[in-house]
Design an enzyme around this catalytic site. Structure first.
Site, PDB file in Angstrom:
ATOM      1  N   SER A   6       0.832  -1.192   0.000  1.00 49.05           N
ATOM      2  CA  SER A   6       0.000   0.000   0.000  1.00 49.05           C
ATOM      3  C   SER A   6       0.876   1.255   0.000  1.00 49.05           C
ATOM      4  CB  SER A   6      -0.976  -0.050   1.177  1.00 49.05           C
ATOM      5  OG  SER A   6      -2.001   0.917   1.030  1.00 49.05           O
ATOM      6  N   ASP A 130      -9.460  -4.472  -6.096  1.00 47.56           N
ATOM      7  CA  ASP A 130      -8.990  -3.471  -5.132  1.00 47.56           C
ATOM      8  C   ASP A 130      -9.750  -2.163  -5.360  1.00 47.56           C
ATOM      9  OD1 ASP A 130      -7.527  -1.627  -3.574  1.00 47.56           O
ATOM     10  OD2 ASP A 130      -5.618  -2.606  -4.019  1.00 47.56           O
ATOM     11  N   HIS A 158      -7.770  -4.987  -1.830  1.00 52.25           N
ATOM     12  CA  HIS A 158      -6.541  -4.362  -1.353  1.00 52.25           C
ATOM     13  C   HIS A 158      -5.798  -5.286  -0.377  1.00 52.25           C
ATOM     14  CE1 HIS A 158      -3.979  -0.893  -0.986  1.00 52.25           C
ATOM     15  NE2 HIS A 158      -4.102  -0.877   0.340  1.00 52.25           N
TER      16      HIS A 158
END
Length: 178
Positions: A6, A130, A158
């Site tokens: 991320s 995602d 995600h």
């Protein structure tokens, strides 16, 4: 081997730029919030500035709600309440001020120049479902990092490390060992 998940993916890319990848023999990006998390006039991908500002505002006014919302958006497949709570608690354990500053950095940072600084084998692992980091951003990373390999997990969001746990582990270990 440098691995970034991320926002950590954007940080890993910035490291590769600033330090010329010193000591890194391989880069693995997992659902990386890069090169730009927020849209710009010349970059129509990612979240709108208004969306990111809403996240920052929620971090300032009701961080527990932000963490709950985020933990529910992580996954594309159903998970138990315990798993959702686990990820919410991980988010809550971060510094409140740090959470706000991360939101500001996600809104402001432009890492497009970082992509071309990667000169080691690079693997981009991204969840097709995602909703936090778009598939377009993964494609931009892939195009901007010469020789990179993009691997998409079709049933992951995600939270790619957990949505398709066995498949992710197999892909990740293959990237590490290649």
């Amino acid at each position: 081997i440098l691995v970034g998940f991320s926002m950590g993916g954007a940080i890993a890319l910035r490291y590769m730029n600033i330090y010329k990848g010193f000591g890194v023999c391989k880069l693995i990006l997992l659902s990386a919030a890069a090169p730009c998390f927020a849209q710009r006039s010349d970059f129509p991908y990612g979240k709108t500035v208004e969306e990111v500002n809403s996240l920052i505002n929620l971090a300032e006014t009701d961080r527990p709600q932000l963490c709950l919302n985020f933990s529910k958006q992580l996954f594309a497949s159903p998970h138990s309440d315990a798993v959702i709570d686990w990820f919410r608690n991980i988010a809550l354990s971060a510094s409140g001020l740090g959470t706000i500053k991360c939101g500001i950095a996600l809104r402001e940072e432009d890492g497009r120049k970082d992509l071309s600084c990667v000169r080691v084998p690079a693997f981009i692992i991204h969840g097709d479902k995602d909703i936090i980091v778009s598939n377009e951003l993964a494609e931009i990373q892939h195009k901007g990092i010469c020789g990179s390999k993009l691997i998409t997990l079709s049933n992951s969001g995600h939270g790619i490390t957990y949505d398709e746990l066995e498949k992710f582990n197999s892909i990740f270990l293959s990237a590490v060992n290649s």
